[in-house]
Design a protein around this motif. Structure first.
Motif, PDB file in Angstrom:
ATOM      1  N   ALA A 216       0.831  -1.204   0.000  1.00  0.00           N
ATOM      2  CA  ALA A 216       0.000   0.000   0.000  1.00  0.00           C
ATOM      3  C   ALA A 216       0.867   1.256   0.000  1.00  0.00           C
ATOM      4  O   ALA A 216       0.536   2.260  -0.656  1.00  0.00           O
ATOM      5  N   THR A 217       2.001   1.201   0.698  1.00  0.00           N
ATOM      6  CA  THR A 217       2.904   2.347   0.751  1.00  0.00           C
ATOM      7  C   THR A 217       3.535   2.610  -0.613  1.00  0.00           C
ATOM      8  O   THR A 217       3.685   3.765  -1.028  1.00  0.00           O
ATOM      9  N   VAL A 218       3.897   1.539  -1.323  1.00  0.00           N
ATOM     10  CA  VAL A 218       4.450   1.691  -2.679  1.00  0.00           C
ATOM     11  C   VAL A 218       3.432   2.373  -3.594  1.00  0.00           C
ATOM     12  O   VAL A 218       3.777   3.257  -4.380  1.00  0.00           O
ATOM     13  N   ILE A 219       2.180   1.987  -3.466  1.00  0.00           N
ATOM     14  CA  ILE A 219       1.131   2.603  -4.285  1.00  0.00           C
ATOM     15  C   ILE A 219       0.978   4.079  -3.926  1.00  0.00           C
ATOM     16  O   ILE A 219       0.839   4.946  -4.808  1.00  0.00           O
ATOM     17  N   GLU A 220       1.044   4.403  -2.629  1.00  0.00           N
ATOM     18  CA  GLU A 220       0.957   5.801  -2.189  1.00  0.00           C
ATOM     19  C   GLU A 220       2.123   6.624  -2.747  1.00  0.00           C
ATOM     20  O   GLU A 220       1.923   7.738  -3.260  1.00  0.00           O
ATOM     21  N   ILE A 221       3.332   6.077  -2.634  1.00  0.00           N
ATOM     22  CA  ILE A 221       4.513   6.786  -3.141  1.00  0.00           C
ATOM     23  C   ILE A 221       4.389   7.009  -4.648  1.00  0.00           C
ATOM     24  O   ILE A 221       4.681   8.099  -5.160  1.00  0.00           O
ATOM     25  N   SER A 222       3.954   5.975  -5.360  1.00  0.00           N
ATOM     26  CA  SER A 222       3.829   6.073  -6.813  1.00  0.00           C
ATOM     27  C   SER A 222       2.864   7.188  -7.216  1.00  0.00           C
ATOM     28  O   SER A 222       3.132   7.955  -8.148  1.00  0.00           O
ATOM     29  N   LYS A 223       1.750   7.278  -6.500  1.00  0.00           N
ATOM     30  CA  LYS A 223       0.787   8.334  -6.798  1.00  0.00           C
ATOM     31  C   LYS A 223       1.405   9.706  -6.558  1.00  0.00           C
ATOM     32  O   LYS A 223       1.207  10.645  -7.341  1.00  0.00           O
ATOM     33  N   CYS A 248       8.346  -6.318  -2.309  1.00  0.00           N
ATOM     34  CA  CYS A 248       8.283  -5.381  -1.196  1.00  0.00           C
ATOM     35  C   CYS A 248       7.569  -6.007  -0.017  1.00  0.00           C
ATOM     36  O   CYS A 248       6.647  -6.805  -0.165  1.00  0.00           O
ATOM     37  N   GLY A 249       8.028  -5.644   1.174  1.00  0.00           N
ATOM     38  CA  GLY A 249       7.421  -6.113   2.407  1.00  0.00           C
ATOM     39  C   GLY A 249       8.102  -5.437   3.576  1.00  0.00           C
ATOM     40  O   GLY A 249       9.196  -4.876   3.427  1.00  0.00           O
ATOM     41  N   THR A 250       7.496  -5.480   4.741  1.00  0.00           N
ATOM     42  CA  THR A 250       8.096  -4.824   5.893  1.00  0.00           C
ATOM     43  C   THR A 250       9.483  -5.391   6.193  1.00  0.00           C
ATOM     44  O   THR A 250      10.430  -4.640   6.441  1.00  0.00           O
ATOM     45  N   ALA A 251       9.604  -6.712   6.178  1.00  0.00           N
ATOM     46  CA  ALA A 251      10.903  -7.331   6.477  1.00  0.00           C
ATOM     47  C   ALA A 251      11.882  -7.130   5.327  1.00  0.00           C
ATOM     48  O   ALA A 251      13.051  -6.829   5.537  1.00  0.00           O
ATOM     49  N   ALA A 252      11.399  -7.280   4.100  1.00  0.00           N
ATOM     50  CA  ALA A 252      12.269  -7.187   2.920  1.00  0.00           C
ATOM     51  C   ALA A 252      12.507  -5.747   2.485  1.00  0.00           C
ATOM     52  O   ALA A 252      13.474  -5.472   1.765  1.00  0.00           O
ATOM     53  N   GLU A 253      11.620  -4.832   2.891  1.00  0.00           N
ATOM     54  CA  GLU A 253      11.595  -3.456   2.389  1.00  0.00           C
ATOM     55  C   GLU A 253      11.402  -3.492   0.865  1.00  0.00           C
ATOM     56  O   GLU A 253      10.491  -4.158   0.390  1.00  0.00           O
ATOM     57  N   ILE A 254      12.233  -2.823   0.077  1.00  0.00           N
ATOM     58  CA  ILE A 254      12.115  -2.852  -1.385  1.00  0.00           C
ATOM     59  C   ILE A 254      13.361  -3.542  -1.933  1.00  0.00           C
ATOM     60  O   ILE A 254      14.474  -3.100  -1.667  1.00  0.00           O
ATOM     61  N   ALA A 280      12.826   6.375  -2.507  1.00  0.00           N
ATOM     62  CA  ALA A 280      11.747   7.162  -1.905  1.00  0.00           C
ATOM     63  C   ALA A 280      11.230   6.507  -0.626  1.00  0.00           C
ATOM     64  O   ALA A 280      10.946   7.193   0.368  1.00  0.00           O
ATOM     65  N   TYR A 281      11.121   5.189  -0.637  1.00  0.00           N
ATOM     66  CA  TYR A 281      10.641   4.464   0.541  1.00  0.00           C
ATOM     67  C   TYR A 281      11.591   4.666   1.719  1.00  0.00           C
ATOM     68  O   TYR A 281      11.159   4.910   2.849  1.00  0.00           O
ATOM     69  N   LYS A 282      12.897   4.576   1.455  1.00  0.00           N
ATOM     70  CA  LYS A 282      13.867   4.777   2.524  1.00  0.00           C
ATOM     71  C   LYS A 282      13.757   6.193   3.090  1.00  0.00           C
ATOM     72  O   LYS A 282      13.815   6.400   4.307  1.00  0.00           O
ATOM     73  N   ASN A 283      13.592   7.175   2.218  1.00  0.00           N
ATOM     74  CA  ASN A 283      13.404   8.542   2.698  1.00  0.00           C
ATOM     75  C   ASN A 283      12.138   8.662   3.545  1.00  0.00           C
ATOM     76  O   ASN A 283      12.129   9.346   4.576  1.00  0.00           O
TER      77      ASN A 283
END
Length: 296
Positions: A216-223, A248-254, A280-283
């Motif tokens: 869901a976070t990846v989708i938010e970032i993409s938007k 992607c996942g909490t444990a795996a991150e991206i 972007a996710y790391k930021n």
């Protein structure tokens, strides 16, 4: 690697040393896999230690318990406070948290007669490592929504994940990709999947997958970044023909994917949308601005 003689956990209403915590060998969860859990990450940000999307994770844990009939006599606000205290008592900042709800002894195949809560934390790097992954399509299929409530993060569901991951590793690969019961791609054993094609991201629609919070976070970032995302049923051939792929996942991150079934992808990872999302996710989790990150 997860605890030592000084590690403190929260277990059934008290902070105790992990080595002194005792379970019951007759617990319903131990015998039948009838429990739920979450995987949550905390990060050492410029604003102090922050648990990323704590509310969303504990809301999902409540949903998971209610979905399969396990009592949930907890306040999620209180559980978030407890989680921060577990981190503090163990002097942890960048850490992985594991809340787990189990059920007391009950050998009948009926709903839980009570709930027991564990919250533990440990230092854990990216679950799948940092190098690009070689995936193998699994001979095992993802659990069917006709047989299980796949949206719930249930302990017993992960036997399916263990079988798929171990099969892939035994064949010399890093991780598995599972198809759903209809033959469309579903997800990895512990991570969701996105594919890039013609500057658009595609990901399997909900129904046969865990609705991942990182997904869901990846989708938010993409938007936010103006990257189109389409959720749909995806055939294996579409993955083979993708420009790039990531999990992607909490444990795996991206984490980027090098190949699937020994077929590599057209675009170098460094030029992919996935690499942009990873940055972007790391930021985002470090509470830094990510909106100036752009796709190539």
């Amino acid at each position: 690697m997860y605890y030592n003689e000084e590690t403190i956990i929260y277990y059934n209403g008290a902070f105790v040393k992990a080595i002194e915590a005792n379970g019951n060998v007759y617990d319903q969860t131990l015998h039948y896999g009838y429990g739920v859990f979450e995987g949550i990450r905390a990060y050492d940000t410029a604003n102090g230690v922050r648990i990323f999307k704590a509310q969303e994770h504990f809301d999902r844990m409540r949903f998971s318990c209610e979905a399969i009939g396990i009592p949930y006599p907890y306040s999620n606000a209180e559980l978030i406070d407890i989680s921060y205290e577990v981190l503090q008592r163990n002097n942890l900042s960048d850490a992985y948290l594991r809340p787990l709800v189990t059920c007391p002894p009950n050998m009948s195949l009926t709903k839980g007669r009570g709930a027991q809560l564990l919250i533990a934390a440990w230092e854990w790097g990216a679950y799948l490592g940092e190098k690009l992954l070689r995936l193998k399509t699994s001979s095992y299929r993802r659990i069917s929504p006709k047989n299980f409530i796949v949206e719930a993060k249930v302990s017993g569901h992960y036997v399916n994940s263990i079988l798929a991951t171990q099969e892939a590793k035994d064949l010399g690969y890093d991780e598995a990709l599972l198809l759903d019961m209809e033959g469309f791609i579903a997800e990895g054993p512990g991570a969701n999947i996105f594919i890039e094609k013609d500057q658009t991201l595609y990901t399997p629609q909900l129904g046969s997958i865990l609705p991942g919070i990182t997904r869901a976070t990846v989708i938010e970032i993409s938007k936010e970044l103006g990257i189109p995302v389409i959720e749909k049923q995806i055939r294996l051939e579409e993955v083979y023909n993708a420009d790039s792929v990531f999990l992607c996942g909490t444990a795996a991150e991206i984490i980027g994917v090098e190949s699937l079934d020994d077929q590599t992808f057209q675009k170098p990872w460094s030029e992919s949308i996935g690499a942009v999302i990873k940055h972007a996710y790391k930021n985002l989790v470090l509470e830094k601005d990510y909106k100036n990150v752009h796709a190539h």
